[in-house]
Design an enzyme around this catalytic site. Structure first.
Site, PDB file in Angstrom:
ATOM      1  N   ASP A 148     -10.291   7.646 -19.466  1.00 28.09           N
ATOM      2  CA  ASP A 148     -11.015   8.781 -19.134  1.00 28.09           C
ATOM      3  C   ASP A 148     -10.504   9.921 -20.193  1.00 28.09           C
ATOM      4  OD1 ASP A 148     -11.797  10.659 -16.090  1.00 28.09           O
ATOM      5  OD2 ASP A 148     -12.766  10.657 -17.931  1.00 28.09           O
ATOM      6  N   ARG A 152     -11.158  17.833 -20.680  1.00 24.78           N
ATOM      7  CA  ARG A 152     -11.342  18.504 -19.554  1.00 24.78           C
ATOM      8  C   ARG A 152     -10.023  17.639 -18.847  1.00 24.78           C
ATOM      9  NH1 ARG A 152     -15.285  14.838 -19.720  1.00 24.78           N
ATOM     10  NH2 ARG A 152     -14.631  12.767 -18.716  1.00 24.78           N
ATOM     11  N   ASN A 153      -9.463  16.573 -19.265  1.00 25.21           N
ATOM     12  CA  ASN A 153      -8.119  15.975 -18.530  1.00 25.21           C
ATOM     13  C   ASN A 153      -6.871  16.502 -19.575  1.00 25.21           C
ATOM     14  OD1 ASN A 153      -9.357  15.114 -16.424  1.00 25.21           O
ATOM     15  ND2 ASN A 153     -10.037  13.007 -17.373  1.00 25.21           N
ATOM     16  N   ASP A 166      -4.667  13.507 -16.944  1.00 25.45           N
ATOM     17  CA  ASP A 166      -5.435  12.656 -15.570  1.00 25.45           C
ATOM     18  C   ASP A 166      -5.151  11.329 -15.600  1.00 25.45           C
ATOM     19  OD1 ASP A 166      -7.888  11.695 -13.861  1.00 25.45           O
ATOM     20  OD2 ASP A 166      -6.474  13.164 -12.887  1.00 25.45           O
TER      21      ASP A 166
HETATM   22  C1  LIG Z   1      -6.741  19.660 -16.247  1.00 28.97           C
HETATM   23  C2  LIG Z   1      -5.910  19.130 -15.010  1.00 28.97           C
HETATM   24  C3  LIG Z   1      -6.570  17.546 -15.001  1.00 28.97           C
HETATM   25  C4  LIG Z   1      -7.830  17.530 -14.524  1.00 28.97           C
HETATM   26  N1  LIG Z   1      -8.038  18.207 -13.427  1.00 28.97           N
HETATM   27  C5  LIG Z   1      -8.850  18.045 -12.070  1.00 28.97           C
HETATM   28  O1  LIG Z   1      -9.227  18.778 -11.443  1.00 28.97           O
HETATM   29  N2  LIG Z   1      -9.320  16.984 -11.904  1.00 28.97           N
HETATM   30  C6  LIG Z   1      -8.423  15.637 -12.423  1.00 28.97           C
HETATM   31  C7  LIG Z   1      -9.076  14.403 -11.280  1.00 28.97           C
HETATM   32  C8  LIG Z   1     -10.335  14.851 -11.148  1.00 28.97           C
HETATM   33  S1  LIG Z   1     -10.955  14.260  -9.480  1.00 28.97           S
HETATM   34  O2  LIG Z   1     -10.913  15.371  -8.800  1.00 28.97           O
HETATM   35  O3  LIG Z   1     -12.284  13.705  -9.885  1.00 28.97           O
HETATM   36  C9  LIG Z   1      -9.899  13.062  -8.939  1.00 28.97           C
HETATM   37  C10 LIG Z   1      -9.282  13.325  -7.629  1.00 28.97           C
HETATM   38  C11 LIG Z   1      -8.348  12.446  -7.289  1.00 28.97           C
HETATM   39  C12 LIG Z   1      -8.372  11.140  -7.817  1.00 28.97           C
HETATM   40  C13 LIG Z   1      -9.109  10.808  -8.888  1.00 28.97           C
HETATM   41  C14 LIG Z   1     -10.111  11.704  -9.610  1.00 28.97           C
HETATM   42  C15 LIG Z   1     -10.165  16.395 -10.970  1.00 28.97           C
HETATM   43  C16 LIG Z   1      -7.789  19.753 -13.593  1.00 28.97           C
HETATM   44  C17 LIG Z   1      -6.449  19.741 -14.023  1.00 28.97           C
HETATM   45  N3  LIG Z   1      -5.716  21.157 -13.912  1.00 28.97           N
HETATM   46  C18 LIG Z   1      -6.424  22.135 -14.265  1.00 28.97           C
HETATM   47  C19 LIG Z   1      -4.351  21.466 -13.789  1.00 28.97           C
HETATM   48  N4  LIG Z   1      -3.983  22.619 -14.244  1.00 28.97           N
HETATM   49  C20 LIG Z   1      -2.743  23.131 -14.063  1.00 28.97           C
HETATM   50  N5  LIG Z   1      -1.746  22.253 -13.891  1.00 28.97           N
HETATM   51  C21 LIG Z   1      -2.173  21.055 -13.529  1.00 28.97           C
HETATM   52  N6  LIG Z   1      -1.402  19.949 -13.196  1.00 28.97           N
HETATM   53  C22 LIG Z   1      -1.881  18.934 -12.967  1.00 28.97           C
HETATM   54  C23 LIG Z   1      -3.530  18.955 -13.178  1.00 28.97           C
HETATM   55  C24 LIG Z   1      -3.369  20.656 -13.593  1.00 28.97           C
END
Ligand SMILES: C[C@@H]1CCN(C(=O)N2CC[C@@H](S(=O)(=O)c3ccccc3)C2)C[C@@H]1N(C)c1ncnc2[nH]ccc12
Length: 299
Positions: A148, A152-153, A166
Site C-alpha cells: 500500500d 497518503r501513507n 502504514d
Molecule cells: C499518514 C499516516 C498513515 C495514514 N493515515 C491513516 O489515517 N490511515 C492509515 C490506515 C488507514 S485505515 O483507517 O484504512 C486502517 C485502519 C486500521 C487498520 C487498517 C487500515 C487510515 C494517516 C496517518 N497520519 C496522518 C499520521 N499523522 C501523524 N502522525 C502519525 N503517526 C502515525 C500515523 C500518523
C-alpha cells in the site's frame, strides 16, 4: 500484581490503558478504520505525550487477527524511515484493540506537499524519495511486501525526513516463494497497483517498486490530483475498470511526466513501470540512481 496474564510473546509490548487515552482529533480515515490523535495522560494533568492511535473496526476484510499481525509486524521494525511503534491498547476486554504509534505533527506527505508546494525544491523531493527507498530496502530484507505504498501513507517527520507510515496491508513473502498471492483482495487502491497485482493479486518487492514509481509521480506533482488524476472517484473501482486499466498498461499507456519534472526522474518512474516485473529495478538500484541525480541537482 499483574491484572491480566500476558502471554510471553506479549510481555514486551507496551500496554496503553484505554482510560488514560484522551481523544483529541482525527488524523485520517481509510477503508478499514481510522487513525486518531490522542494524549496518553495517566497523571490526568495534560502533561502526557501525544500519540497516534490506529483503531480497527473488525469487519469482513480485516479481523482482529489481521490487526494483531500488523501490530507484530510494526513492533519489530526499527528503521529511521519507518514510523515508530509505541504499543497497543486493548479495549472492550480485548474484543477490540488499537495500535499506538509515534505522532508526527506534519502529518502525511500529501498535505505537506500541497501546503509547502513553493518551498519544496527538486533536491528535497529527491531526498524524500531516497528515504522511502531506504525504508523499502529495509522492509525487503525482512521479506515484507508493503502493498500500500502511496503518498497518503508517507509521514513527514521534519523538513528533511519522511517515514513510511502504514502497514495495514503488509504481507510476509513465504520463504519458498518470490511473491505473495492475496486470496480475498479487499478494496484495492488499483491506481497504485502493478499490472500483475491487478490481474492476478500477485504482490512482490517488484510490485512495491511499481507503487514507488507512482509515489515518485505524486511527489513531483506535489500530490496535485488534477495533473494526471490517478484516482477517478474513490479508491474502489469495479472489475471493469481493473480490466480497462490492465489493458491500457499492456498497450504501454503510462502517466505523463508531471510539469517541470526533470527527465532523469521521469525515466526512473518509467523503469518502475516496466510491464514485466523482472525488468523493474530493485530498491537499492533506485536509491543509487536517485543519489546520482541529486549530485547533478546540487551542481
Ligand atoms: C499518514 C499516516 C498513515 C495514514 N493515515 C491513516 O489515517 N490511515 C492509515 C490506515 C488507514 S485505515 O483507517 O484504512 C486502517 C485502519 C486500521 C487498520 C487498517 C487500515 C487510515 C494517516 C496517518 N497520519 C496522518 C499520521 N499523522 C501523524 N502522525 C502519525 N503517526 C502515525 C500515523 C500518523
Amino acid at each position: 500484581p499483574v491484572w491480566r496474564a500476558l502471554s510471553p510473546a506479549q510481555d514486551d509490548q507496551t500496554l496503553f490503558e484505554e482510560r488514560h487515552l484522551r481523544y483529541i482529533s482525527l488524523l485520517g480515515k481509510g477503508n478499514f478504520g481510522s487513525v486518531e490523535l490522542c494524549r496518553y495522560d495517566p497523571l490526568g494533568d495534560n502533561t502526557g505525550e501525544l500519540v497516534a492511535v490506529k483503531k480497527l473496526q473488525p469487519n469482513k476484510q480485516s479481523t482482529l487477527d489481521d490487526f494483531q499481525k500488523e501490530v507484530n509486524t510494526l513492533s519489530i521494525l526499527h528503521c529511521d524511515y519507518i514510523v515508530k511503534y509505541r504499543g497497543v491498547c486493548y479495549s472492550m476486554g480485548r474484543l477490540s484493540m488499537s495500535l499506538v504509534m509515534e505522532y508526527l505533527p506534519h502529518g502525511s506527505l500529501i498535505g505537506y506537499l500541497e501546503k509547502y508546494r513553493h518551498s519544496v525544491n527538486t533536491r528535497r523531493m529527491l531526498l524524500f524519495a531516497s528515504q522511502i527507498c531506504k525504508g523499502m530496502e529495509y522492509l525487503q530484507t525482512l521479506r515484507y511486501v508493503h502493498r500500500d505504498l502511496a503518498a497518503r501513507n508517507i509521514l513527514v517527520a521534519s523538513d528533511s525526513l519522511v517515514k513510511i507510515a502504514d502497514f495495514g496491508l503488509t504481507k510476509i513473502i513465504p520463504i519458498d516463494k518470490e511473491y505473495y498471492r492475496v486470496t480475498q483482495p479487499g478494496e484495492s487502491p488499483i491506481f497504485w497497483y502493478a499490472p500483475e497485482s491487478i490481474s492476478e493479486s500477485r504482490f512482490s518487492h517488484k510490485s512495491d517498486v511499481w507503487s514507488f514509481g507512482i509515489v515518485l509521480h505524486e511527489i513531483f506533482s506535489y500530490c496535485d490530483m488534477n495533473s494526471n488524476p490517478k484516482r477517478i472517484g474513490h479508491n474502489v473501482q469495479g472489475p471493469s475498470i481493473s480490466v480497462h486499466l490492465t489493458n491500457i498498461l499492456k498497450s504501454n499507456w503510462r502517466l505523463l511526466p508531471p510539469p517541470h519534472c526533470p527527465p532523469k526522474v521521469y525515466s526512473l518512474m518509467k523503469q518502475c513501470w516496466a510491464y514485466n516485473f523482472d525488468e523493474r529495478p530493485c530498491f537499492s538500484s533506485l536509491g543509487n540512481q536517485i543519489e546520482v541525480i541529486m549530485q547533478d541537482e546540487r551542481e
